[in-house]
Scaffold this motif. Structure first.
Motif, mmCIF file in Angstrom:
data_model
loop_
_atom_site.group_PDB
_atom_site.id
_atom_site.type_symbol
_atom_site.label_atom_id
_atom_site.label_comp_id
_atom_site.label_asym_id
_atom_site.label_seq_id
_atom_site.Cartn_x
_atom_site.Cartn_y
_atom_site.Cartn_z
ATOM 1 N N ILE A 59 6.923 13.832 -9.420
ATOM 2 C CA ILE A 59 5.683 13.890 -8.626
ATOM 3 C C ILE A 59 5.273 15.323 -8.354
ATOM 4 N N CYS A 60 6.227 16.133 -7.972
ATOM 5 C CA CYS A 60 5.928 17.470 -7.446
ATOM 6 C C CYS A 60 5.957 18.520 -8.556
ATOM 7 N N THR A 61 4.862 18.610 -9.264
ATOM 8 C CA THR A 61 4.699 19.669 -10.258
ATOM 9 C C THR A 61 4.656 21.012 -9.537
ATOM 10 N N PRO A 62 4.839 22.124 -10.269
ATOM 11 C CA PRO A 62 4.774 23.434 -9.600
ATOM 12 C C PRO A 62 3.494 23.628 -8.792
ATOM 13 N N ALA A 63 2.374 23.146 -9.306
ATOM 14 C CA ALA A 63 1.104 23.312 -8.590
ATOM 15 C C ALA A 63 1.069 22.509 -7.290
ATOM 16 N N LEU A 64 1.892 21.470 -7.200
ATOM 17 C CA LEU A 64 1.888 20.606 -6.014
ATOM 18 C C LEU A 64 3.051 20.885 -5.074
ATOM 19 N N ARG A 65 3.876 21.881 -5.386
ATOM 20 C CA ARG A 65 5.084 22.091 -4.592
ATOM 21 C C ARG A 65 4.785 22.330 -3.121
ATOM 22 N N ALA A 66 3.790 23.133 -2.814
ATOM 23 C CA ALA A 66 3.478 23.406 -1.404
ATOM 24 C C ALA A 66 2.991 22.137 -0.712
ATOM 25 N N ALA A 67 2.136 21.362 -1.403
ATOM 26 C CA ALA A 67 1.652 20.115 -0.815
ATOM 27 C C ALA A 67 2.785 19.123 -0.619
ATOM 28 N N CYS A 68 3.720 19.079 -1.554
ATOM 29 C CA CYS A 68 4.882 18.201 -1.424
ATOM 30 C C CYS A 68 5.727 18.609 -0.223
ATOM 31 N N ASP A 69 5.906 19.903 -0.041
ATOM 32 C CA ASP A 69 6.683 20.381 1.109
ATOM 33 C C ASP A 69 6.013 19.939 2.417
ATOM 34 N N ARG A 70 4.687 20.051 2.466
ATOM 35 C CA ARG A 70 3.960 19.627 3.675
ATOM 36 C C ARG A 70 4.116 18.122 3.905
ATOM 37 N N ALA A 71 4.213 17.371 2.828
ATOM 38 C CA ALA A 71 4.354 15.928 2.941
ATOM 39 C C ALA A 71 5.785 15.483 3.159
ATOM 40 N N GLY A 72 6.701 16.427 3.141
ATOM 41 C CA GLY A 72 8.105 16.090 3.336
ATOM 42 C C GLY A 72 8.778 15.539 2.109
ATOM 43 N N LEU A 73 8.191 15.775 0.942
ATOM 44 C CA LEU A 73 8.775 15.309 -0.307
ATOM 45 C C LEU A 73 9.656 16.416 -0.861
ATOM 46 N N THR A 74 10.942 16.267 -0.685
ATOM 47 C CA THR A 74 11.874 17.292 -1.134
ATOM 48 C C THR A 74 12.956 16.645 -1.984
ATOM 49 N N SER A 75 13.301 17.280 -3.075
ATOM 50 C CA SER A 75 14.314 16.738 -3.987
ATOM 51 C C SER A 75 15.716 17.060 -3.486
ATOM 52 N N PRO B 147 0.831 -1.214 0.000
ATOM 53 C CA PRO B 147 0.000 0.000 0.000
ATOM 54 C C PRO B 147 0.859 1.256 0.000
ATOM 55 N N VAL B 148 0.350 2.300 -0.647
ATOM 56 C CA VAL B 148 1.043 3.590 -0.687
ATOM 57 C C VAL B 148 0.076 4.679 -0.234
ATOM 58 N N THR B 149 0.477 5.417 0.780
ATOM 59 C CA THR B 149 -0.276 6.577 1.246
ATOM 60 C C THR B 149 0.649 7.789 1.230
ATOM 61 N N ILE C 77 5.012 7.486 0.273
ATOM 62 C CA ILE C 77 5.407 7.705 -1.124
ATOM 63 C C ILE C 77 6.916 7.651 -1.269
ATOM 64 N N GLU C 78 7.613 8.344 -0.379
ATOM 65 C CA GLU C 78 9.072 8.420 -0.514
ATOM 66 C C GLU C 78 9.751 7.063 -0.319
ATOM 67 N N PRO C 79 9.504 6.354 0.798
ATOM 68 C CA PRO C 79 10.208 5.074 0.966
ATOM 69 C C PRO C 79 9.777 3.996 -0.016
ATOM 70 N N GLY D 287 13.193 4.144 -6.894
ATOM 71 C CA GLY D 287 13.418 4.580 -8.260
ATOM 72 C C GLY D 287 12.219 4.517 -9.177
ATOM 73 N N VAL D 288 11.016 4.368 -8.609
ATOM 74 C CA VAL D 288 9.821 4.335 -9.457
ATOM 75 C C VAL D 288 9.568 5.719 -10.045
ATOM 76 N N TYR D 289 9.592 6.749 -9.203
ATOM 77 C CA TYR D 289 9.462 8.136 -9.631
ATOM 78 C C TYR D 289 10.460 8.983 -8.864
ATOM 79 N N THR D 290 10.819 10.105 -9.438
ATOM 80 C CA THR D 290 11.597 11.094 -8.707
ATOM 81 C C THR D 290 10.646 12.097 -8.054
ATOM 82 N N VAL D 291 11.144 12.805 -7.082
ATOM 83 C CA VAL D 291 10.336 13.856 -6.451
ATOM 84 C C VAL D 291 9.945 14.902 -7.484
ATOM 85 N N ASP D 292 10.852 15.231 -8.390
ATOM 86 C CA ASP D 292 10.546 16.233 -9.412
ATOM 87 C C ASP D 292 9.420 15.775 -10.331
#
Length: 361
Positions: free
Chosen positions: A345-361, A324-326, A330-332, A338-343
């Motif tokens: 996943i994190c389109t410009p529109a999702l950058r703030a949400a990614c930051d909140r989720a701890g997804l940082t490149s 399962p992925v929630t 996502i990161e681990p 190597g399925v996806y990179t943070v870049d």
């Protein structure tokens, strides 16, 4: 469909991970008897994984195992008649072994029989086709459904009992659809009310949208407390229909396949979870089976269990475990492997949400 497991699930997963890693070593990698043609037939282009993951992974693994082998590819685009014609064409053009993910597992039966008469073994990939199959590779569909059901209950919270869930099942032509449904119901039954239930022809996002429109019309846009969507394409249709109906606070929605758009929906808060299936291990197992069969070898060193279909008993089988992925995994689960990179996943529109989720490149 009945599967007999002779070892614990952990042993099965361990064996598959080992075969996935053994890309260039061992007897499998030695091109001992020249090359031959492997036919790969996939069911549709509607689900991104077939073209983006499965095809290139199978092609790469076959090339590693048998450098002189040739891969011939066809996509049925959800047309069972077209796929039967493709099987005949593959046989006529000299394919020595086929890997088939059936668009319709019953309709393909006559084609599997045709291949058998021609001495062409068939590996059933992801879905168990009827007919004299020589090998089968997939994921544990019941576990997929259980993971979806458990995630839905958790997302709905402690007051989930008695609340209304819409079940958006897969294509009835696929035995996996019933497998997923039964797994989900084993978790949900007696705990929630199934307000409406639909089958999704072709696993199509458009058909899922139409089914969700019908559920909204019947139940009301704000009386749907959860959506059990069988895969990510179906989840996309459900989410779009809910948003179109003006639902601003979306109910929990499940998924499967870890499509990139689904991962982005999870980051955006529009989808609760997806189920990741390590396609590399599945593709590796199918390629190993195909190359072994093409060389006239048994599958004893590859299969970890056996499965019975409606027509064939004791099919050598590899079943893998889904994950399962929630938002928190996502990161681990996907980035670190190597399925996806943070870049990605994190389109410009999702950058703030990614930051909140701890997804940082």
């Amino acid at each position: 469909m009945r599967t007999r497991t002779g070892q614990a699930g952990a042993a099965v997963v361990t064996a598959l991970m080992a075969m996935s890693m053994a890309a260039c070593g061992g007897d499998d990698a030695a091109d001992t008897d020249g090359g031959f043609t492997v036919g790969l037939l996939l069911p549709s282009g509607a689900i991104p994984r077939w073209e983006h993951s499965d095809k290139p992974l199978i092609e790469k693994r076959i090339r590693e195992l048998c450098p002189r082998c040739t891969l011939r590819y066809a996509n049925a685009e959800n047309d069972a008649t077209r796929q039967r014609d493709q099987v005949t064409s593959m046989i006529t053009k000299g394919a020595k072994v086929l890997i088939v993910d059936a668009a319709d597992t019953r309709a393909i039966r006559s084609s599997i029989q045709e291949a058998d008469r021609a001495g062409v073994p068939v590996v059933a990939y992801d879905r168990l086709a009827e007919g004299p199959i020589s090998g089968y590779v997939s994921f544990n569909g019941a576990q997929v459904g259980r993971l979806q059901g458990a995630a839905l209950l958790k997302a709905m919270g402690r007051d989930a009992r008695g609340r209304t869930v819409v079940m958006m099942n897969g294509d009835p032509a696929s035995p996996n659809a019933a497998w997923y449904r039964d797994g989900a119901l084993s978790v949900l039954k007696g705990k929630v009310k199934i307000g409406r239930e639909y089958e999704t022809q072709g696993w199509s996002t458009d058909n899922a949208h139409a089914n969700m429109d019908a559920a909204i019309a019947a139940l009301g846009p704000r009386r749907i407390d959860g959506v059990l969507a069988a895969n990510d394409a179906i989840a996309a249709g459900a989410v779009s229909a809910l948003k179109k109906a003006g639902v601003s606070e979306l109910p929990p929605v499940t998924g499967q396949d870890a499509d990139l758009d689904a991962v982005r929906r999870i980051v955006a808060g529009e989808q609760t979870m997806t189920v990741y299936k390590p396609f590399q291990a599945e593709a590796s197992a199918a390629a190993r089976m195909a190359v072994a069969l093409g060389r006239g070898q048994t599958l004893d060193d590859i299969a970890t269990t056996t499965t019975d279909s409606p027509t064939t008993e004791d099919i050598p089988t590899v079943l893998l475990a889904p994950t399962p992925v929630t938002i928190g995994t996502i990161e681990p689960t996907l980035v670190d492997h190597g399925v996806y990179t943070v870049d990605q996943i994190c389109t410009p529109a999702l950058r703030a949400a990614c930051d909140r989720a701890g997804l940082t490149s």
